[in-house]
Design an enzyme around this catalytic site. Structure first.
Site, PDB file in Angstrom:
ATOM      1  N   HIS A 172       0.829  -1.204   0.000  1.00 33.31           N
ATOM      2  CA  HIS A 172       0.000   0.000   0.000  1.00 33.31           C
ATOM      3  C   HIS A 172       0.865   1.257   0.000  1.00 33.31           C
ATOM      4  O   HIS A 172       0.642   2.188  -0.776  1.00 33.31           O
ATOM      5  CB  HIS A 172      -0.919   0.002   1.218  1.00 33.31           C
ATOM      6  CG  HIS A 172      -1.612   1.326   1.420  1.00 33.31           C
ATOM      7  ND1 HIS A 172      -2.644   1.763   0.619  1.00 33.31           N
ATOM      8  CD2 HIS A 172      -1.372   2.334   2.297  1.00 33.31           C
ATOM      9  CE1 HIS A 172      -3.025   2.965   1.007  1.00 33.31           C
ATOM     10  NE2 HIS A 172      -2.275   3.342   2.026  1.00 33.31           N
ATOM     11  N   HIS A 177       1.359   5.027  -2.481  1.00 35.52           N
ATOM     12  CA  HIS A 177       1.801   6.400  -2.201  1.00 35.52           C
ATOM     13  C   HIS A 177       3.129   6.776  -2.869  1.00 35.52           C
ATOM     14  O   HIS A 177       3.247   7.858  -3.432  1.00 35.52           O
ATOM     15  CB  HIS A 177       1.928   6.615  -0.693  1.00 35.52           C
ATOM     16  CG  HIS A 177       0.613   6.654   0.035  1.00 35.52           C
ATOM     17  ND1 HIS A 177      -0.283   7.692  -0.083  1.00 35.52           N
ATOM     18  CD2 HIS A 177       0.038   5.766   0.892  1.00 35.52           C
ATOM     19  CE1 HIS A 177      -1.349   7.470   0.669  1.00 35.52           C
ATOM     20  NE2 HIS A 177      -1.177   6.288   1.276  1.00 35.52           N
ATOM     21  N   GLU A 218      -6.525   9.251  -0.829  1.00 32.24           N
ATOM     22  CA  GLU A 218      -6.661   7.809  -0.605  1.00 32.24           C
ATOM     23  C   GLU A 218      -7.693   7.159  -1.529  1.00 32.24           C
ATOM     24  O   GLU A 218      -7.469   6.054  -2.024  1.00 32.24           O
ATOM     25  CB  GLU A 218      -7.045   7.515   0.853  1.00 32.24           C
ATOM     26  CG  GLU A 218      -5.964   7.827   1.877  1.00 32.24           C
ATOM     27  CD  GLU A 218      -4.793   6.838   1.861  1.00 32.24           C
ATOM     28  OE1 GLU A 218      -4.840   5.844   1.092  1.00 32.24           O
ATOM     29  OE2 GLU A 218      -3.833   7.070   2.610  1.00 32.24           O
ATOM     30  N   SER A 237      -3.674   0.609  -4.678  1.00 32.89           N
ATOM     31  CA  SER A 237      -2.953  -0.516  -4.082  1.00 32.89           C
ATOM     32  C   SER A 237      -3.890  -1.667  -3.746  1.00 32.89           C
ATOM     33  O   SER A 237      -3.495  -2.621  -3.101  1.00 32.89           O
ATOM     34  CB  SER A 237      -2.227  -0.057  -2.808  1.00 32.89           C
ATOM     35  OG  SER A 237      -3.162   0.400  -1.850  1.00 32.89           O
TER      36      SER A 237
HETATM   37 FE   LIG Z   1      -2.487   5.398   2.853  1.00 32.76          FE
END
Ligand SMILES: [Fe+2]
Length: 310
Positions: A172, A177, A218, A237
């Protein structure tokens, strides 16, 4: 196989009461996991979690990032998920994310070391990727973004469910990110978010801010070439959810609603907010972050759902 992959962030888990569960320094016997965690009864996995957490705990900002010796099993989990997500990004990720990922060029056959991801991302945008042993306090996590530092976990989800994680693992953090942070436009947005979080002194103001972060960086979506695509790390992700987000209730961009809407981190997000374009998202979200403080928060609450458009 459970392919439900809710994108769960450090920040969200902390608000739900989670914490660094790594025990005392040097304790490699047992890593505490919740009862419903896929690795809860796997002693070897819990020992790995402790060992990897110790590497993050020993890190000091400005010092070289120590490598984690990942097992072949962990490399295999990365390989499976990275290959599957790369295919899905072609169909569902916005162009700016794909550009960032192409620039970062993560390895696909093994878990990358944060040392190499940090060097790559820093060379592209000046952002640092910094290891942490586990969950960090919400204000620290967001506040670090103002210093162009993204604090990342290093452990890998349990091998029995490669497409599922109940918490933010390195897949993730890095595929979601760090790839974004390879794009200078996103890097500036993350820094602006960090600065906004520091001006949110009250818990209520921070909560509003973090909900906006959730529904944008997000789980945000935007229109691009007539298609709905995502720029949210949680979706990018998430092997399962990235295929499903176009079936969510997609609402128009509305920062006031984002900042007050409750969400459930354990399921696919039923409501998403779409920007009409990438440029519009950058302009509106950047303006929100740049202008956000206690006064702005109060003003947005006072105007309810009709908060002034930014
Ligand atoms: Fe996050």
């Amino acid at each position: 196989m459970n392919i439900c992959v809710p994108g769960i962030t450090i920040e969200a888990m902390l608000r739900s009461g989670a914490s660094d569960r790594t025990g005392t320094e040097g304790d490699t016997a047992a890593f505490e996991l919740p009862d419903d965690h896929p690795g809860v009864s796997d002693r070897a996995y819990r020992a790995r979690r402790s060992a990897i957490a110790a590497v993050g705990r020993a890190h000091r900002r400005g010092q070289p990032i120590a490598d984690v010796e990942y097992t072949s099993e962990e490399d295999e989990v990365w390989r499976i998920v990275a290959h599957e997500l790369a295919r899905k990004h072609e169909r569902f990720a916005c162009r700016a994310y794909r550009d960032g990922a192409a620039a970062v060029t993560l390895p696909t056959e093994r878990v990358p070391q944060l040392r190499e991801v940090d060097a790559r991302v820093h060379g592209l945008t000046g952002f640092h990727i910094e290891p942490v042993p586990g969950l960090v306090p919400t204000r620290e996590f967001y506040g670090s973004l103002a210093d162009r530092v993204f604090r990342s976990t290093q452990y890998v989800r349990h091998h029995s469910v490669p497409f599922y994680t109940p918490e933010p693992d390195i897949i993730h953090e890095i595929i979601g990110h760090a790839n974004m942070l390879g794009n200078p436009v996103f890097a500036d947005l993350y820094e602006a978010a960090g600065n906004a979080s520091r001006r949110a002194e009250s818990d209520a103001a921070l909560d509003f801010f973090s909900k906006v972060f959730w529904f944008t960086l997000e789980f945000g979506v935007l229109w691009e070439d007539g298609e709905l695509r995502t720029y949210g790390a949680g979706l990018l992700s998430s092997y399962g959810e990235i295929e499903e987000f176009r079936n969510a209730e997609v609402r128009p961009w509305d920062l006031a609603r984002m900042g007050t809407l409750e969400y459930d981190i354990t399921r696919y997000q039923p409501v998403l907010f779409a920007a009409e374009s990438f440029d519009r998202m950058v302009d509106d979200l950047g303006a929100f972050f740049d202008g956000y403080d206690e006064e702005d928060h109060e003003r947005r609450l006072a105007t309810g759902g009709g908060a002034p458009a930014v």
